[in-house]
Write a protein that holds these residues in place. Structure first.
Motif, PDB file in Angstrom:
ATOM      1  N   ILE A 183       0.941  -1.240   0.077  1.00 35.37           N
ATOM      2  CA  ILE A 183       0.212   0.205  -0.366  1.00 35.37           C
ATOM      3  C   ILE A 183       1.102   1.695   0.150  1.00 35.37           C
ATOM      4  O   ILE A 183       1.334   1.219   0.748  1.00 35.37           O
ATOM      5  N   ILE A 184       0.899   1.903  -0.925  1.00 44.08           N
ATOM      6  CA  ILE A 184       1.563   3.253  -0.978  1.00 44.08           C
ATOM      7  C   ILE A 184       1.454   4.340  -0.542  1.00 44.08           C
ATOM      8  O   ILE A 184       1.359   5.168  -0.246  1.00 44.08           O
ATOM      9  N   SER A 185       0.039   4.271  -0.408  1.00 46.36           N
ATOM     10  CA  SER A 185      -1.177   5.093   0.323  1.00 46.36           C
ATOM     11  C   SER A 185      -2.876   5.500   0.386  1.00 46.36           C
ATOM     12  O   SER A 185      -3.034   3.945   0.019  1.00 46.36           O
ATOM     13  N   THR A 186      -3.660   5.709   1.625  1.00 43.71           N
ATOM     14  CA  THR A 186      -4.524   5.173   1.922  1.00 43.71           C
ATOM     15  C   THR A 186      -5.118   7.381   1.102  1.00 43.71           C
ATOM     16  O   THR A 186      -4.970   7.455   2.496  1.00 43.71           O
ATOM     17  N   ILE A 187      -6.634   6.544   1.351  1.00 45.22           N
ATOM     18  CA  ILE A 187      -7.416   8.172   1.002  1.00 45.22           C
ATOM     19  C   ILE A 187      -9.200   7.614   1.449  1.00 45.22           C
ATOM     20  O   ILE A 187      -9.846   6.484   1.957  1.00 45.22           O
TER      21      ILE A 187
END
Length: 168
Positions: free
Chosen positions: A112-116
């Motif tokens: 996971i690179i980023s979570t919104i």
């Protein structure tokens, strides 16, 4: 100036499925999705009599402006009258574009690179993950439709670099 001078790349949008969509006919709906990015407009096939349709369709857009949102509208197909709107959503592409600009490579699959997170200013029904999958960056969304009593649509974004394009 040609299109290639302004072209950043191709955005592939996989429209996966609808969940618990609104009923617009007697007991069901005949839903399809229309996606818009700038002046480009593409649509999925109609799924007859189904409020939980499986589309699994890829729609591709050329991207020249990374700040434009992707707009999604679900309609109920009608033969004898104007198609009924079944909700809409707007997708901010900026977090995805920012992840692409990191120029990552060789990450373990599923990283996971980023979570919104869902909030009042986006249409997320749950957290959206930008992740590394099969040597590329993808983002999955479960979108809560606006302007309708219920319904969600699941989509996934994938970027395609084009040789000769400006790139990100």
């Amino acid at each position: 100036m040609s299109l290639m001078d302004n072209l950043l790349g191709i955005l592939r949008v996989r429209v996966k499925r609808g969940v618990n969509l609104a009923v617009r006919d007697v007991s069901s709906s005949d839903p399809y999705v229309v996606l818009k990015l700038g002046r480009q407009k593409l649509k999925t096939k109609v799924v007859k009599k189904n409020v939980n349709p499986q589309w699994e369709e890829d729609l591709t857009f050329t991207v020249t402006d990374p700040n434009l949102p992707l707009n999604l509208v679900v309609y109920d197909h009608d033969f004898f009258s104007k198609d009924d709107k079944m909700g809409d959503a707007e997708i901010d592409l900026k977090p995805y574009i920012e992840a692409l600009r990191m120029e990552l490579s060789g990450l373990p699959d599923g990283t996971i690179i980023s979570t919104i997170h869902p909030n009042r200013s986006n249409c997320l029904a749950e957290e959206s993950y930008i992740r590394w999958s099969n040597d590329r960056i993808v983002q999955s969304f479960c979108l809560r439709l606006r302007n309708v009593e219920r319904g969600e649509v699941e989509i996934e974004l994938q970027w395609i670099d084009l040789p000769g394009s400006k790139g990100l």
